[in-house]
Design a protein around this motif. Structure first.
Motif, short mmCIF file in Angstrom:
data_model
loop_
_atom_site.label_atom_id
_atom_site.label_comp_id
_atom_site.label_asym_id
_atom_site.label_seq_id
_atom_site.Cartn_x
_atom_site.Cartn_y
_atom_site.Cartn_z
N GLN A 161 46.29 42.68 44.82
CA GLN A 161 46.73 42.35 43.46
C GLN A 161 45.58 41.82 42.62
O GLN A 161 45.48 42.12 41.43
CB GLN A 161 47.86 41.32 43.52
N ARG A 162 44.70 41.03 43.24
CA ARG A 162 43.53 40.51 42.51
C ARG A 162 42.57 41.63 42.14
O ARG A 162 41.91 41.57 41.10
CB ARG A 162 42.82 39.47 43.36
N ALA A 163 42.46 42.64 43.02
CA ALA A 163 41.58 43.76 42.71
C ALA A 163 42.09 44.55 41.51
O ALA A 163 41.31 45.07 40.71
CB ALA A 163 41.47 44.68 43.93
N ILE A 164 43.43 44.62 41.38
CA ILE A 164 44.03 45.34 40.26
C ILE A 164 44.05 44.48 39.00
O ILE A 164 43.78 44.96 37.90
CB ILE A 164 45.47 45.78 40.63
N HIS A 165 44.34 43.18 39.19
CA HIS A 165 44.42 42.24 38.06
C HIS A 165 43.49 41.05 38.35
O HIS A 165 43.94 40.01 38.85
CB HIS A 165 45.85 41.74 37.87
N PRO A 166 42.20 41.17 38.07
CA PRO A 166 41.22 40.14 38.42
C PRO A 166 41.51 38.76 37.83
O PRO A 166 41.10 37.75 38.39
CB PRO A 166 39.90 40.70 37.88
N GLN A 167 42.19 38.70 36.68
CA GLN A 167 42.45 37.41 36.03
C GLN A 167 43.70 36.72 36.55
O GLN A 167 43.99 35.59 36.17
CB GLN A 167 42.57 37.63 34.51
N GLN A 168 44.42 37.41 37.41
CA GLN A 168 45.69 36.86 37.89
C GLN A 168 45.46 35.70 38.86
O GLN A 168 44.60 35.76 39.73
CB GLN A 168 46.51 37.94 38.58
N VAL A 169 46.22 34.63 38.70
CA VAL A 169 46.17 33.50 39.63
C VAL A 169 47.47 33.50 40.43
O VAL A 169 48.56 33.36 39.86
CB VAL A 169 46.02 32.15 38.90
N LYS A 170 47.37 33.67 41.72
CA LYS A 170 48.57 33.78 42.55
C LYS A 170 48.41 32.99 43.83
O LYS A 170 47.41 33.15 44.55
CB LYS A 170 48.85 35.25 42.87
#
Length: 250
Positions: A161-170
């Motif tokens: 998910q981070r690779a697809i959405h680098p700004q995402q904090v999960k």
């Protein structure tokens, strides 16, 4: 005497038996069912029993690791039961033996009621996979442990998910609670070291010159404290096929 040995072998998920054909020696469906239930119970995180004793039933049943553990057992038992159905008189009998072997392998007890090395390749592959999965943390079982598998899977999903959405904090959650990054890092480190050590053992064991299935299953079985493997180290065989070098490695 047999009851004491089998009880201690079940409780400690150690699998010690005083007969070469293990639990198949007793030829008792009742006895095998009792052992199946208690192997599964001893593979559960003991903190759940503490919560039950203190009447915190909701917390006990919220433990994600236990739900995954029981789910894996019954899904794998069902798949194997249908796969080995032609080898038994009824679906009930095939599920009886499949559930026993799944419980025995995932808890790393190592008991057997049949020679599962004669089962189809699909069923044998599932049993080898269970050797790696192992029981719950905080139990007497070995293997990687269910909770590490769950955390590892969630970390892998977060990485994608981070690779697809680098700004995402999960955050990674277990039982509804977020895990700190130190715990996530320690699980990742454990899985990496585990994989490297297993590959090293497998490569060194390959120097014995035995067939791949024997070599791989022996490495998986001993590395995860299971006991029986496949082919020359199957449930009705032993480890005498290995030299002193191989035995020391294992």
């Amino acid at each position: 005497f047999d009851a004491i040995c089998v009880s201690l072998g079940t409780a400690g998920t150690g699998g010690f038996g005083n007969w070469n054909d293990s639990i198949a020696h007793y030829n008792s469906a009742y006895l095998q069912n009792v052992i199946t239930v208690f192997m599964i119970l001893f593979g559960i995180n003991f903190s759940a029993y503490f919560l039950i004793l203190t009447r915190k039933f909701r917390q006990a049943f919220r433990i994600e690791e236990i739900r995954v553990y029981l789910g894996v057992i019954f899904v794998f038992a069902g798949l194997i039961a249908f796969n080995v159905r032609p080898m038994f008189g009824s679906l009930r009998e095939s599920f009886h033996h499949a559930l026993f072997q799944v419980a025995s392998i995932i808890t790393t007890t190592g008991f057997s009621t049949v020679d599962f090395d004669q089962w189809p390749t699909f069923s044998r592959a599932l049993l080898v996979l269970l050797m790696f999965i192992g029981a719950c943390a905080g139990s007497t079982g070995g293997g990687i442990k269910i909770v590490r598998i769950v955390i590892g899977a969630k970390l892998a999903r977060r990485g994608v998910q981070r690779a697809i959405h680098p700004q995402q904090v999960k955050c990674v959650h277990i039982d509804g609670e977020p895990l700190d990054e130190d715990t996530c890092s320690s699980v990742s480190a454990f899985l990496l070291v585990y994989a490297l050590l297993f590959v090293l053992l497998l490569v060194l064991l390959a120097l014995e010159g035995l067939d791949f299935i024997t070599t791989f299953s022996a490495a998986a079985s001993c590395f995860n404290n299971v006991g029986p493997g496949m082919e020359l180290v199957g449930p009705m065989s032993n480890y005498t096929c290995f030299s002193s070098f191989g035995k020391v490695l294992l």
